[in-house]
Design a protein around this motif. Structure first.
Motif, PDB file in Angstrom:
ATOM      1  N   TYR A  64      36.592  49.470  24.341  1.00 17.98           N
ATOM      2  CA  TYR A  64      35.881  48.503  25.173  1.00 17.98           C
ATOM      3  C   TYR A  64      36.723  47.327  25.664  1.00 17.98           C
ATOM      4  CZ  TYR A  64      31.742  50.476  26.675  1.00 17.98           C
ATOM      5  OH  TYR A  64      30.889  51.235  27.387  1.00 17.98           O
ATOM      6  N   GLY A  65      38.021  47.534  25.668  1.00 18.65           N
ATOM      7  CA  GLY A  65      38.904  46.617  26.399  1.00 18.65           C
ATOM      8  C   GLY A  65      39.133  45.256  25.787  1.00 18.65           C
TER       9      GLY A  65
ATOM     10  N   LYS B  34      42.793  44.370  25.564  1.00 21.14           N
ATOM     11  CA  LYS B  34      43.538  44.603  26.784  1.00 21.14           C
ATOM     12  C   LYS B  34      44.173  43.297  27.258  1.00 21.14           C
ATOM     13  CE  LYS B  34      42.829  46.555  31.327  1.00 21.14           C
ATOM     14  NZ  LYS B  34      42.172  47.725  31.923  1.00 21.14           N
TER      15      LYS B  34
ATOM     16  N   HIS C 205      45.979  35.946  27.083  1.00 25.23           N
ATOM     17  CA  HIS C 205      44.640  36.168  26.527  1.00 25.23           C
ATOM     18  C   HIS C 205      44.544  37.570  25.941  1.00 25.23           C
ATOM     19  CE1 HIS C 205      40.474  35.776  25.794  1.00 25.23           C
ATOM     20  NE2 HIS C 205      40.187  36.810  26.548  1.00 25.23           N
TER      21      HIS C 205
ATOM     22  N   LYS D 226      34.284  44.467  30.855  1.00 27.60           N
ATOM     23  CA  LYS D 226      35.077  44.948  29.725  1.00 27.60           C
ATOM     24  C   LYS D 226      36.548  44.587  29.810  1.00 27.60           C
ATOM     25  CE  LYS D 226      36.085  49.401  29.292  1.00 27.60           C
ATOM     26  NZ  LYS D 226      35.863  50.839  29.041  1.00 27.60           N
ATOM     27  N   ASN D 227      37.029  44.239  30.986  1.00 23.59           N
ATOM     28  CA  ASN D 227      38.438  43.853  31.107  1.00 23.59           C
ATOM     29  C   ASN D 227      38.665  42.349  30.975  1.00 23.59           C
ATOM     30  OD1 ASN D 227      39.189  46.522  31.472  1.00 23.59           O
ATOM     31  ND2 ASN D 227      38.787  46.411  33.679  1.00 23.59           N
ATOM     32  N   HIS D 228      37.587  41.608  30.781  1.00 19.19           N
ATOM     33  CA  HIS D 228      37.715  40.144  30.694  1.00 19.19           C
ATOM     34  C   HIS D 228      36.841  39.601  29.581  1.00 19.19           C
ATOM     35  CE1 HIS D 228      39.041  41.113  34.805  1.00 19.19           C
ATOM     36  NE2 HIS D 228      39.869  40.122  34.615  1.00 19.19           N
ATOM     37  N   TRP D 229      37.266  39.854  28.364  1.00 25.67           N
ATOM     38  CA  TRP D 229      36.504  39.351  27.217  1.00 25.67           C
ATOM     39  C   TRP D 229      36.631  37.838  27.114  1.00 25.67           C
ATOM     40  CZ3 TRP D 229      34.387  42.025  22.656  1.00 25.67           C
ATOM     41  CH2 TRP D 229      34.085  43.360  22.939  1.00 25.67           C
TER      42      TRP D 229
END
Lengths: 147, 147
Positions: A9-10, A13, A25, B117-120
């Motif tokens: 779920y990234g 990433k 980040h 999902k790419n920017h928690w």
């Protein structure tokens, strides 16, 4: 495999939305980890002995606390493996090596209270709970003072 | 899918080792649940509105507490889905229907603080934490009195 590789779920990433390369980040923060990414992580002791890997993480639904990790050790291709409920407090996340550290050796683990996957213990049994915590030198939640 | 169907490690398996049929032992006990089996569970509100499903469970590694469930709502085949960090205390496990209950409606959830999902988000940010807990009416862990 470690938790970054298992990140479906990234959350770990490295964002680079502006095309300027990875920024600093790295997900939800250093103290919050995803259970799904932790499951499958390896467990070693401080001497570098392989103690298996985490198959499940048991949550206490009343208190909202993490109770145990279920460690699988021994066996081959799932045959003969034995499961161990290890108190969460006995495991330390080694963020450098991206694995857990547990302060027992393989011989001690072979003698630890365990079970097979078709015969889970009744984890609500306080006698079982005390036996597990006595083995790993941790404090049962039921002995933890309430606020 | 519910947690019994997702039970890879046999904890909810009905033991019948003596061949006499299932006994009354249904796993680790009513209060301890496996994180891996809870991930993937559906979330509904009390009116029966579908609010998506759980993709991850965030553990606070310092305190050993469960902090948030990551709920996925909206989108289709993974496209356009939005993720929501829902305080663990806002979710109730409905053991009868084997799903979670959350006390918001779909319209409220569409306006909830979410992320892709790419920017928690940085979950260690107390401003973020307070905003999330204010939305769901729960108490931030950092406001919980220590022993």
């Amino acid at each position: 495999m470690n938790y970054e590789e298992r990140d479906a779920y990234g959350m770990y990433k490295i964002a680079s939305a502006d095309g300027a390369g990875p920024d600093d980040h790295h997900g939800p923060g250093p103290h919050l980890m995803g259970a799904d990414t932790l499951i499958g992580n390896d467990v070693f002791n401080a001497d570098g002995e392989d103690l298996g890997d985490i198959k499940e993480i048991m949550l206490d639904m009343r208190s909202g606390r993490v109770s145990y990790a279920v460690l699988s050790f021994g066996g081959f291709l799932g045959m003969g493996e034995k499961l161990f409920a290890v108190p969460w407090a006995a495991l330390k996340l080694d963020t450098e090596n991206k694995r857990f550290t547990l302060n027992v050796n393989q011989q001690q683990l072979e003698g630890a209270p365990g079970f097979d996957k078709n015969h889970w213990p009744d984890m609500a049994d306080t006698t079982w709970e005390r036996r597990i915590h006595a083995f790993y030198g941790t404090l049962p939640h039921s002995d933890t003072p309430s606020v």
